[in-house]
Design a protein around this motif. Structure first.
Motif, mmCIF file in Angstrom:
data_model
loop_
_atom_site.group_PDB
_atom_site.id
_atom_site.type_symbol
_atom_site.label_atom_id
_atom_site.label_comp_id
_atom_site.label_asym_id
_atom_site.label_seq_id
_atom_site.Cartn_x
_atom_site.Cartn_y
_atom_site.Cartn_z
ATOM 1 N N ASN A 1 -28.375 14.267 -1.129
ATOM 2 C CA ASN A 1 -27.907 15.588 -1.452
ATOM 3 C C ASN A 1 -26.565 15.519 -2.253
ATOM 4 N N ALA A 2 -26.249 16.728 -2.493
ATOM 5 C CA ALA A 2 -25.114 16.766 -3.585
ATOM 6 C C ALA A 2 -23.724 16.238 -2.854
ATOM 7 N N LYS A 3 -23.574 16.374 -1.513
ATOM 8 C CA LYS A 3 -22.359 15.940 -0.926
ATOM 9 C C LYS A 3 -22.228 14.181 -0.961
ATOM 10 N N VAL A 4 -23.478 13.627 -0.882
ATOM 11 C CA VAL A 4 -23.543 12.124 -0.904
ATOM 12 C C VAL A 4 -23.187 11.728 -2.309
ATOM 13 N N PHE A 5 -24.133 12.272 -3.091
ATOM 14 C CA PHE A 5 -24.323 11.964 -4.725
ATOM 15 C C PHE A 5 -22.432 12.101 -5.133
ATOM 16 N N THR A 6 -22.121 13.234 -4.965
ATOM 17 C CA THR A 6 -20.478 13.534 -5.355
ATOM 18 C C THR A 6 -19.590 12.285 -4.626
ATOM 19 N N SER A 7 -19.826 12.012 -3.330
ATOM 20 C CA SER A 7 -18.975 11.137 -2.932
ATOM 21 C C SER A 7 -19.045 9.903 -3.409
ATOM 22 N N VAL A 8 -20.481 9.488 -3.795
ATOM 23 C CA VAL A 8 -20.652 7.992 -4.307
ATOM 24 C C VAL A 8 -19.889 7.889 -5.590
ATOM 25 N N VAL A 9 -20.369 9.002 -6.477
ATOM 26 C CA VAL A 9 -19.784 8.935 -7.932
ATOM 27 C C VAL A 9 -18.219 8.762 -7.810
ATOM 28 N N SER A 10 -17.635 9.646 -6.977
ATOM 29 C CA SER A 10 -16.319 9.535 -6.725
ATOM 30 C C SER A 10 -15.702 8.222 -6.480
ATOM 31 N N GLU A 11 -16.318 7.329 -5.302
ATOM 32 C CA GLU A 11 -15.822 5.968 -5.240
ATOM 33 C C GLU A 11 -16.292 5.255 -6.108
ATOM 34 N N VAL A 12 -17.342 5.215 -6.949
ATOM 35 C CA VAL A 12 -17.495 4.233 -8.037
ATOM 36 C C VAL A 12 -16.486 4.740 -9.263
ATOM 37 N N ASP A 13 -16.124 5.854 -9.557
ATOM 38 C CA ASP A 13 -15.310 6.342 -10.491
ATOM 39 C C ASP A 13 -13.932 5.519 -10.177
ATOM 40 N N ALA A 14 -13.490 5.501 -8.881
ATOM 41 C CA ALA A 14 -12.332 5.116 -8.130
ATOM 42 C C ALA A 14 -12.238 3.353 -8.580
ATOM 43 N N LEU A 15 -13.436 2.761 -8.287
ATOM 44 C CA LEU A 15 -13.614 1.467 -8.577
ATOM 45 C C LEU A 15 -13.446 1.080 -9.742
ATOM 46 N N GLU A 16 -13.984 1.870 -10.835
ATOM 47 C CA GLU A 16 -13.872 1.538 -12.158
ATOM 48 C C GLU A 16 -12.534 2.006 -12.910
ATOM 49 N N ASN A 17 -11.521 2.748 -12.004
ATOM 50 C CA ASN A 17 -10.370 3.134 -12.441
ATOM 51 C C ASN A 17 -10.490 4.282 -13.356
ATOM 52 N N ILE A 18 -11.516 5.081 -13.154
ATOM 53 C CA ILE A 18 -11.807 6.426 -14.150
ATOM 54 C C ILE A 18 -10.968 7.601 -13.418
ATOM 55 N N SER A 19 -10.908 7.530 -11.980
ATOM 56 C CA SER A 19 -10.336 8.610 -11.290
ATOM 57 C C SER A 19 -9.314 7.848 -10.257
ATOM 58 N N GLU A 20 -8.696 8.727 -9.527
ATOM 59 C CA GLU A 20 -7.613 8.347 -8.516
ATOM 60 C C GLU A 20 -8.360 7.755 -7.449
ATOM 61 N N VAL A 21 -7.599 6.811 -6.589
ATOM 62 C CA VAL A 21 -7.995 6.158 -5.565
ATOM 63 C C VAL A 21 -8.446 6.979 -4.322
ATOM 64 N N THR A 22 -9.383 6.905 -3.963
ATOM 65 C CA THR A 22 -9.817 7.882 -2.688
ATOM 66 C C THR A 22 -9.292 7.218 -1.177
ATOM 67 N N ARG A 23 -9.549 7.930 -0.382
ATOM 68 C CA ARG A 23 -8.993 7.594 0.986
ATOM 69 C C ARG A 23 -9.905 6.670 1.992
ATOM 70 N N THR A 24 -10.873 6.202 1.437
ATOM 71 C CA THR A 24 -11.790 5.389 2.288
ATOM 72 C C THR A 24 -11.042 3.977 2.421
ATOM 73 N N LYS A 25 -11.647 3.244 3.177
ATOM 74 C CA LYS A 25 -11.260 1.724 3.207
ATOM 75 C C LYS A 25 -11.453 1.138 2.166
ATOM 76 N N ARG A 26 -10.463 0.066 1.855
ATOM 77 C CA ARG A 26 -10.428 -0.751 0.562
ATOM 78 C C ARG A 26 -11.871 -1.483 0.382
ATOM 79 N N GLN A 27 -12.262 -1.689 -0.855
ATOM 80 C CA GLN A 27 -13.499 -2.567 -1.048
ATOM 81 C C GLN A 27 -13.222 -3.964 -0.547
#
Length: 191
Positions: free
Chosen positions: A35-61
């Motif tokens: 669904n859209a909320k999972v898709f958006t959350s996953v893309v945000s996390e990958v963007d953060a891992l790739e230094n494209i966006s700000e760090v998220t508030r989930t546990k560190r990888q």
């Protein structure tokens, strides 16, 4: 919006990402089914891992431990579905059980005080704020949990294999086999 249109939008978003060629066919397939909320959350996390966006508030990888999954990494993604779990993880900690400001202590105190209806509603608001403060504290400390994005690292680049779930750790071999068999294009992540 119908599901077909949503999937087309999801695919267009993924194809526009600089890491698209490092997404396994399996993770793309998994994301297109979400669904859209999972898709958006996953893309945000990958963007953060790739230094494209700000760090998220989930546990560190982190790297999985052990012989079976030890070459692979995971990071968390979280949606609103995970809020209750994170509140429970915070307030369920043993070091907080005897805290007089623990929501359970506040509730017991309110019940024992035999408060009037209006006062009970006021106390309920205090308890609710206290419960939510546990989530806010986890968020501020980057301890938000959820499910996983599993990836491998090869020559300094992250290769995203699939989504994973905490319950799958019961059988690490089955999880490894699922990932290995569904991501042949990134078999170098497993050796």
């Amino acid at each position: 919006m119908d599901r077909k249109t949503e999937r087309a939008i999801f695919l267009a978003v993924l194809e526009g990402k600089p890491y698209y060629d490092r997404l396994s066919k399996k993770i793309v397939e998994s994301l297109l089914e979400e669904n859209a909320k999972v898709f958006t959350s996953v893309v945000s996390e990958v963007d953060a891992l790739e230094n494209i966006s700000e760090v998220t508030r989930t546990k560190r990888q982190s790297k999985f431990s052990g012989d079976v999954l030890g070459r692979l990494y995971h990071t968390h993604y979280s949606t609103s579905d995970d809020i209750a779990q994170n509140i429970e993880l915070h307030w369920g900690r043993a070091d907080l059980q005897e805290d007089p400001s623990h929501p359970n202590s506040l509730l017991r105190k309110a019940i024992e005080a035999d408060l009037q209806h209006a006062d009970m509603w006021s106390e309920a608001g205090v308890i609710a704020k206290k419960i939510v403060s546990g989530y806010d504290e986890r968020r501020a400390k980057r301890k938000i949990s959820g499910e996983w994005i599993i990836y491998g690292v090869h020559e300094g680049l992250k290769y995203y294999l699939d989504l994973g779930y905490h319950g799958e750790l019961i059988d690490e071999v089955a999880l490894y086999d699922r990932l290995y068999s569904s991501c042949p294009e990134f078999d170098f992540c497993f050796h």
